[in-house]
Design a protein around this motif. Structure first.
Motif, short mmCIF file in Angstrom:
data_model
loop_
_atom_site.label_atom_id
_atom_site.label_comp_id
_atom_site.label_asym_id
_atom_site.label_seq_id
_atom_site.Cartn_x
_atom_site.Cartn_y
_atom_site.Cartn_z
N ASN A 15 -10.17 11.76 -4.26
CA ASN A 15 -9.10 11.79 -5.25
C ASN A 15 -9.15 10.51 -6.08
N VAL A 16 -8.25 10.37 -6.99
CA VAL A 16 -8.21 9.22 -7.88
C VAL A 16 -7.60 8.02 -7.17
N LYS A 17 -7.97 6.81 -7.62
CA LYS A 17 -7.28 5.62 -7.12
C LYS A 17 -5.80 5.73 -7.50
N GLY A 18 -4.95 5.50 -6.59
CA GLY A 18 -3.52 5.71 -6.78
C GLY A 18 -3.00 6.71 -5.76
N PHE A 19 -3.90 7.61 -5.33
CA PHE A 19 -3.52 8.58 -4.29
C PHE A 19 -3.09 7.86 -3.02
N GLU A 20 -3.75 6.72 -2.74
CA GLU A 20 -3.47 5.99 -1.50
C GLU A 20 -2.04 5.48 -1.42
N CYS A 21 -1.35 5.42 -2.57
CA CYS A 21 0.04 4.94 -2.62
C CYS A 21 1.05 6.08 -2.67
N SER A 22 0.58 7.31 -2.55
CA SER A 22 1.43 8.46 -2.80
C SER A 22 2.11 9.00 -1.54
N THR A 23 3.17 9.74 -1.76
CA THR A 23 3.83 10.46 -0.67
C THR A 23 2.92 11.55 -0.12
N VAL A 24 2.17 12.20 -1.01
CA VAL A 24 1.25 13.27 -0.57
C VAL A 24 0.22 12.72 0.40
N ARG A 25 -0.26 11.50 0.13
CA ARG A 25 -1.21 10.88 1.06
C ARG A 25 -0.58 10.72 2.43
N ASN A 26 0.66 10.26 2.47
CA ASN A 26 1.34 10.06 3.75
C ASN A 26 1.51 11.38 4.51
N ILE A 27 1.82 12.43 3.78
CA ILE A 27 1.96 13.76 4.39
C ILE A 27 0.61 14.21 4.97
N PHE A 28 -0.46 13.96 4.21
CA PHE A 28 -1.81 14.33 4.64
C PHE A 28 -2.20 13.58 5.90
N MET A 29 -1.96 12.27 5.93
CA MET A 29 -2.33 11.46 7.09
C MET A 29 -1.59 11.92 8.35
N GLU A 30 -0.29 12.21 8.21
CA GLU A 30 0.50 12.65 9.35
C GLU A 30 -0.02 13.98 9.90
N LYS A 31 -0.43 14.85 8.98
CA LYS A 31 -0.95 16.16 9.42
C LYS A 31 -2.29 16.00 10.12
N LEU A 32 -3.13 15.11 9.63
CA LEU A 32 -4.41 14.87 10.28
C LEU A 32 -4.19 14.40 11.72
N LYS A 33 -3.26 13.47 11.89
CA LYS A 33 -2.96 12.96 13.24
C LYS A 33 -2.42 14.08 14.13
N GLU A 34 -1.52 14.87 13.58
CA GLU A 34 -0.91 15.98 14.33
C GLU A 34 -1.97 16.96 14.81
N CYS A 35 -3.01 17.16 14.00
CA CYS A 35 -4.05 18.14 14.33
C CYS A 35 -5.19 17.54 15.16
N GLY A 36 -5.07 16.26 15.50
CA GLY A 36 -6.07 15.66 16.36
C GLY A 36 -7.29 15.09 15.66
N PHE A 37 -7.17 14.83 14.37
CA PHE A 37 -8.27 14.22 13.63
C PHE A 37 -8.21 12.69 13.74
N VAL A 38 -9.36 12.07 13.75
CA VAL A 38 -9.45 10.63 13.48
C VAL A 38 -10.01 10.51 12.08
N TYR A 39 -9.63 9.47 11.36
CA TYR A 39 -10.02 9.41 9.95
C TYR A 39 -10.25 7.99 9.49
N GLN A 40 -10.92 7.88 8.36
CA GLN A 40 -11.11 6.61 7.68
C GLN A 40 -10.91 6.81 6.20
N GLU A 41 -10.15 5.91 5.58
CA GLU A 41 -9.94 5.96 4.14
C GLU A 41 -10.81 4.91 3.45
N PHE A 42 -11.22 5.22 2.22
CA PHE A 42 -12.06 4.32 1.43
C PHE A 42 -11.57 4.29 -0.01
N LEU A 43 -11.78 3.18 -0.68
CA LEU A 43 -11.73 3.08 -2.13
C LEU A 43 -13.10 2.58 -2.54
N LEU A 44 -13.89 3.44 -3.18
CA LEU A 44 -15.29 3.11 -3.46
C LEU A 44 -15.65 3.37 -4.91
#
Length: 332
Positions: A118-147
């Motif tokens: 996604n675009v830079k700025g997504f990392e500061c969004s509410t949608v990002r927070n919702i996504f991260m919480e769902k990943l954790k709930e579903c048992g995913f481990v993850y890494q975020e990048f700005l590249l």
């Protein structure tokens, strides 16, 4: 293991190209996008892929499960997280399909790997927070990048947010809580634009006089440049912030011509005439494809206009960055 991949918001197939670039065993089982022009380009380059012209919210969990896919690659709409999109975040209707996907993720039991851009700025969004919480709930481990592509040796600026996530317990990548701004290995210095510049370009790519009047706003590149600005979907339509311009002239001669032009009233006929000999032009769609690391075999159908090409490219992804992230995501 041969991976089965669902490509969502598939656009012109940048994710597909990136997967092919990795040479890992697997196939794009289905690609989904609602943009008919993008789908025409996708189908032209990947005629054997099951391409669905569908709204993602029309895909039921049961339908996705029937595809027996274990990987999702996706680049949801970025406008809700940009200045031009007014930063509406979760209140922008263009987030609805992604929020729907997040809501059904716990029902997609076969999904083990996810890559999202996604675009830079997504990392500061509410949608990002919702996504991260769902990943954790579903048992995913993850890494975020700005590249940016320049970090992997590509002479182009296109800073983007990426998230890679997996349920694989044997994932050897050591995740960190912070957003990473570099990949684990180092890459060569970006190559010069001379490697992507085409010869004998048609005059239709020359910047028109009405835009030359604003030439002081141009970001200029030369054949020896090892950088260029991000091309947006408004490239060739607006001047500022939409991408770089190119000239075969040397930086020294360009400086001389601009000095001469600026001795006249900026935007005047004399100002424009003083710059015409530089033959300042837009990068061609083929050159932009190269800047975005698409393979040499990738082409646009003849029926796709130049304006449509730029719009589609402005919404696409850098293939090199995605392929490097995929290699990390699937490493054991």
């Amino acid at each position: 293991m041969k991976h089965r991949i669902l490509e969502l918001y598939s656009g012109i197939g940048g994710m597909h190209c990136a997967w092919n670039e990795t040479n890992m065993p697997g196939e794009i089982v289905a690609a989904v996008d609602i943009n008919t022009v993008a789908n025409d380009v996708y189908k032209y380059n990947f005629p054997d892929t099951n391409l669905l012209n569908r709204n993602i919210q029309a895909l039921s969990p049961k339908e996705i499960q029937k595809l027996s896919v274990n990987t999702i690659l996706m680049s949801p709409p970025c406008q809700p997280f940009t200045r031009n999109g007014k930063y509406l975040d979760e209140n922008d209707s263009r987030t609805d399909s992604f929020l729907y996907l997040i809501s059904i993720l716990d029902q997609l039991e076969t999904i083990e790997y996810i890559l999202m851009e996604n675009v830079k700025g997504f990392e500061c969004s509410t949608v990002r927070n919702i996504f991260m919480e769902k990943l954790k709930e579903c048992g995913f481990v993850y890494q975020e990048f700005l590249l940016c592509p320049s970090t992997v040796g590509v002479p182009n600026s296109r800073l983007r947010y990426y998230c890679i996530a997996t349920k694989n317990k044997n994932w050897s990548y050591k995740t960190k809580p912070e957003i990473m701004r570099a990949l684990p290995k180092t890459y060569a210095t970006p190559y010069s634009l001379d490697l992507i510049i085409e010869k004998n370009i048609e005059d239709k790519y020359l910047v028109p006089d009405k835009m030359l009047r604003k030439a002081n706003l141009f970001d200029m590149c030369y054949k020896d440049s090892r950088r260029s600005c991000c091309v947006t979907k408004a490239y060739s339509h607006y001047v500022e912030g939409t991408g770089s311009m190119y000239t075969d002239a040397t930086p020294e001669y360009l400086e001389l011509c601009f000095k001469r032009a600026n001795s006249f009233e900026v935007g005047s006929e004399e100002f424009v005439n003083a710059l015409k000999e530089l033959k300042i032009r837009f990068f061609t769609p083929r050159e932009v494809l190269k800047l975005m690391s698409f393979p040499k075999t990738y082409t646009f159908p003849e029926k796709i206009s130049r304006k449509q090409c730029y719009r589609l490219l402005g919404n696409s992804v850098n293939v090199k960055v995605i392929s490097e992230l995929l290699l990390i995501l699937f490493q054991q």
